[in-house]
Design a protein around this motif. Sequence first.
Motif, PDB file in Angstrom:
ATOM      1  N   TYR A 208      21.942  11.825 140.761  1.00 18.20           N
ATOM      2  CA  TYR A 208      22.576  11.597 142.052  1.00 18.20           C
ATOM      3  C   TYR A 208      22.105  10.254 142.608  1.00 18.20           C
ATOM      4  N   SER A 209      22.971   9.651 143.408  1.00 23.67           N
ATOM      5  CA  SER A 209      22.628   8.417 144.107  1.00 23.67           C
ATOM      6  C   SER A 209      23.172   8.538 145.515  1.00 23.67           C
ATOM      7  N   ASN A 210      22.291   8.421 146.513  1.00 16.37           N
ATOM      8  CA  ASN A 210      22.693   8.601 147.916  1.00 16.37           C
ATOM      9  C   ASN A 210      23.402   9.940 148.124  1.00 16.37           C
ATOM     10  N   ASN A 211      22.890  10.973 147.455  1.00 15.00           N
ATOM     11  CA  ASN A 211      23.424  12.336 147.532  1.00 15.00           C
ATOM     12  C   ASN A 211      24.782  12.498 146.865  1.00 15.00           C
ATOM     13  N   CYS A 212      25.260  11.478 146.191  1.00 17.29           N
ATOM     14  CA  CYS A 212      26.543  11.552 145.489  1.00 17.29           C
ATOM     15  C   CYS A 212      26.312  11.737 143.986  1.00 17.29           C
ATOM     16  N   HIS A 213      27.204  12.465 143.346  1.00 20.85           N
ATOM     17  CA  HIS A 213      27.096  12.766 141.919  1.00 20.85           C
ATOM     18  C   HIS A 213      27.527  11.541 141.106  1.00 20.85           C
ATOM     19  N   VAL A 214      26.602  10.966 140.353  1.00 20.29           N
ATOM     20  CA  VAL A 214      26.859   9.722 139.625  1.00 20.29           C
ATOM     21  C   VAL A 214      27.960   9.908 138.586  1.00 20.29           C
TER      22      VAL A 214
END
Length: 367
Positions: A208-214
């Motif tokens: 995850y990056s910034n709570n988003c699924h990469v």
Amino acid sequence: MASTTTTTLVRCFLAIALLLYLFGPSAAGCPFDSIYSFGGGSSMADHLASVFHLPSPNPYAAEGGDFNHGASFVATGSTVMTTAFFAARGIQPSPLLKRSFDAQVQSFTAALDDSVCRSRSECIDKLQRALFFVDQIGANDYEYAFSKGKSIKEVSRYVPIIAQIVKNTIRKLIAAGATHLIVPGLPPMGCFPGYLTLIGAKNKTHSYSNNCHVGLNTFARLHNDHLRQVLMELRLEFPNAQIVYADYYKAFAALIRNHVVLGFKRQSLMEACCGFGDRNKFHRKKAVCGGEEGDSVCSDPEKYIHWDGFHLTHEALKHVVEAFMAVGKGFVFPEFKYQEVTHCIMKKVKSEALWSRLLSFALLHFQ
């Protein structure tokens, strides 16, 4: 007596101003007379129509509808691929799957003779000043596949097939007379609560990056790359048509970065207004959220970015469309060719400012 006369005059002035604002020739100077929308359903076409001083396109299936300013062939939940495509890949077709994109275009071409125009020459003239909007095509295909347990790796193999079908179907629109088209890509799906629940909950090792699924965001960029490629091929094939790619991914990222300035709650970045549960709540069982026991609807949807986990709220979509229309900001490619677009948008801003001043004037005099 003088006070009564003044009050009457003010009321008459405001009444005339309101009538002119609502029913006057506001589209004068704008490049489009009508808008035709296709895809899986959102209010993005309504916001786009508002930008160009047009009424929202009426559903074509509606009885007694006014189609002088275009029509909507959108079907909520519609896909690019047919049920046979999903069945061949071990996905049980759902009765909820609606008319495909190709079927919508077939309805449009049939409507040309029935309702839109009376002759081929009239169609050519009318469609040259019409805007065609293809809304997030392919999104429902992927959502449906993910909801049935398919992996990102497997669904990635669908992307070139879907892009090719989109190309062939847009070609039919152009052959029917479309000359101005806007085709948005996909947003960063890994930042949507519904997709996070479908994919992220199944594998805690996902990055995850910034709570988003990469992985989901990489998948969305894969789709967008294929879409941009087929649109470029169509521009070469039809040099007289203006085929604009709208970068939904970039516009959504700008929305997230500026959410505080735009008036959205911080919690709305990763939480839907309507759905089940406490964290990353979402709703995917009904077309209308809030109609099922156990789900809840927030009291202030205008401060939320996500509506049901897979779609944005009306307020968020309005800002996305405004980004598309921001001339020279890089949210569309290629840029609109006509200066009329800028003139029309500025005219809308000025008219809304005028109406705001009129309203303030009225409040001042009727206190």
